[in-house]
Design an enzyme around this catalytic site. Structure first.
Site, PDB file in Angstrom:
ATOM      1  N   LEU A   1     -88.171 -87.004  54.528  1.00  0.00           N
ATOM      2  CA  LEU A   1     -87.455 -87.339  55.164  1.00  0.00           C
ATOM      3  C   LEU A   1     -86.133 -88.853  54.973  1.00  0.00           C
ATOM      4  O   LEU A   1     -85.644 -88.950  55.437  1.00  0.00           O
ATOM      5  CB  LEU A   1     -88.219 -87.927  56.133  1.00  0.00           C
ATOM      6  CG  LEU A   1     -89.181 -87.426  56.894  1.00  0.00           C
ATOM      7  CD1 LEU A   1     -90.714 -88.263  58.044  1.00  0.00           C
ATOM      8  CD2 LEU A   1     -88.465 -87.009  57.441  1.00  0.00           C
ATOM      9  N   CYS A   2     -86.787 -88.700  53.234  1.00  0.00           N
ATOM     10  CA  CYS A   2     -85.699 -90.061  52.930  1.00  0.00           C
ATOM     11  C   CYS A   2     -83.998 -89.538  52.507  1.00  0.00           C
ATOM     12  O   CYS A   2     -83.043 -90.474  52.785  1.00  0.00           O
ATOM     13  CB  CYS A   2     -86.181 -91.035  51.923  1.00  0.00           C
ATOM     14  SG  CYS A   2     -86.374 -89.457  50.586  1.00  0.00           S
ATOM     15  N   THR A   3     -84.344 -88.227  52.537  1.00  0.00           N
ATOM     16  CA  THR A   3     -83.412 -87.201  51.655  1.00  0.00           C
ATOM     17  C   THR A   3     -82.474 -86.955  53.504  1.00  0.00           C
ATOM     18  O   THR A   3     -80.920 -87.112  53.571  1.00  0.00           O
ATOM     19  CB  THR A   3     -83.190 -86.036  51.027  1.00  0.00           C
ATOM     20  OG1 THR A   3     -84.186 -86.527  49.935  1.00  0.00           O
ATOM     21  CG2 THR A   3     -82.239 -85.693  50.934  1.00  0.00           C
TER      22      THR A   3
END
Length: 443
Positions: A205-207
């Protein structure tokens, strides 16, 4: 014309051979029996399903049914040859059935435009063979559990041949494909070899939120993050064109912001719905293999595939047959999960135990015994009709039988890996003095 069409088929059905099955009796009667008595269910009416319906109809089968929940989209037309531009928006199952019946005289195809979970177990029990043309692991797993649910074992834990519901499964991805024969209790079922399927690709999700690098990252950002921010509490429906168009629009904006090319509506559908790329020639090859195996199972005209064929046409052509081994501890095609209960346990208590059972972890369960619905979690009308049974002892609902086979459907698994499934349970009541060994053969 009919004689010309059956010319090649007659070479298999009217003559003896060295590779035939033990019960094979060549002759015109066998051909007539295939046409009159054998009922085939095709699950899926997409690229592979269209080929399967055509091949099975031309292989002498006259009683076919097809089930599919999808409608025709423009992107289907390049490989799903039974569909035309004017069919866009129409149910795939209905159009495919109509087109094959127009071209192959004498065949009768009954379409079902619905989810596979919408059908009762009795529906699936009617068919001689189930042929799968699916692009979903979850759908395969569900049909596999349904077919294995009909399987019964004798006192020596040997499958009873008359309860075996054969399945032929085909799948394609680009220039690769597979065809397999599943005889529950005798060959590995789908669950026995679930490890053959690679895990679906998931992005951190951070990407997605901070450093998107590909078009797929932008699409998943719009799908998994932006949708919930804008449509709080409203679930995303991948089959809703308006929802898909919204994701495409938001993904395009994000791609433009980060200078990432390649976001298209077709790619958006592929990423969101995990659409597997399909090529018409691969579908045709795998369908031919599946249709031939179906004919061999129904007629005994030759030994069946043992038991998993892979096809690779990426560079040249390579085919290989691998004989996988059945998992003797499989929860799906094995004798069933054993549960020993007190006679005082109510149906509600039993359903609660299914959630806590380490081998099941099943919620939202519907319960059937002996063809009767003891409790149906859905739809609301059936739930209301069967709700009064929740307070009754399961022992009484099972006609005070000391043992019995109970089928439960629901969602099982942990976290985001939950999926619809059907499980077979061997239930014994303590006060009656039945042991696990006594339950091996079922009710």
């Amino acid at each position: 014309m009919a004689g010309s069409r059956s010319r090649d088929l007659d070479k298999l059905l009217l003559r003896p051979g060295h590779l035939v099955g033990p019960a094979f009796e060549p002759g015109t009667q066998l051909r007539d029996d295939l046409e009159e008595y054998v009922r085939i269910l095709v699950v899926g009416a997409g690229g592979l399903g269209c080929e399967l319906l055509k091949d099975l109809a031309l292989s002498g089968f006259r009683n076919l049914e097809v089930i599919d929940m999808d409608t025709i989209e423009v992107s289907n037309l390049n490989r799903q040859f039974l569909f035309r531009l004017e069919d866009v928006g129409e149910p795939k199952a209905q159009v495919a059935a109509k087109r094959v019946m127009e071209r192959v005289s004498g065949v009768n195809i009954v379409p079902h435009f619905c989810r596979i979970e919408d059908k009762e177990l009795h529906f699936y029990s009617q068919f001689s063979i189930i042929v799968l043309g699916l692009d979903s692991i979850e759908a395969r797993s569900y049909i596999n559990s349904v077919a294995c649910g009909f399987l019964e074992y004798d006192s020596n834990d040997e499958p009873l041949e008359e309860t075996v519901k054969p399945m032929v499964d085909g799948g394609t991805e680009g220039f690769k494909g597979h065809a397999r024969v599943i005889l529950p209790g005798m060959t590995p079922c789908f669950e026995c070899t679930i490890w053959l399927f690679p895990p679906q690709v998931k992005f951190p999700l951070c990407t997605l939120a901070e450093t998107p690098r590909t078009a797929a990252h932008c699409i998943e950002y719009a799908h998994l993050i932006k949708w919930d921010e804008v449509h709080s509490g409203k679930s995303f429906d991948p089959d809703n064109p308006e929802h898909m168009q919204w994701v495409y629009s938001e993904a395009s904006k994000r791609a433009q912001l980060f200078g990432i090319p390649g976001v298209t509506y077709t790619l958006t559908q592929g990423v969101v719905k995990n659409i597997i790329p399909a090529i018409a020639s691969t579908n045709a090859i795998i369908s031919a293999a599946c249709a031939l195996e179906t004919l061999k199972i129904a007629s005994g005209c030759s030994k069946t595939l043992s038991n998993y064929l892979t096809y690779n046409g990426v560079e040249g052509l390579h085919t290989k047959v691998t004989e996988f081994v059945k998992d003797k501890d499989c929860l799906v095609c094995g004798p069933g999960v054993f549960m020993e209960l007190e006679t005082s346990v109510t149906l509600k208590m039993f359903i609660d135990q299914l959630e806590e059972h380490p081998q099941l972890l099943m919620s939202g369960a519907s319960v059937r015994f002996g063809g009767k619905n003891l409790y149906m979690a859905a739809p609301p009308l059936l739930e209301e009709m069967t709700r009064s049974n929740l307070g009754l002892p399961l022992f009484e609902l099972m006609d005070k039988s000391p043992t019995g086979i109970v089928h439960v459907t629901g969602t099982a698994g942990k976290g985001d890996k939950r999926q619809s499934c059907l499980r077979k349970l061997r239930v014994a009541f303590k006060a009656v003095g039945i042991t696990d060994t006594d339950m091996a053969g079922g009710a």
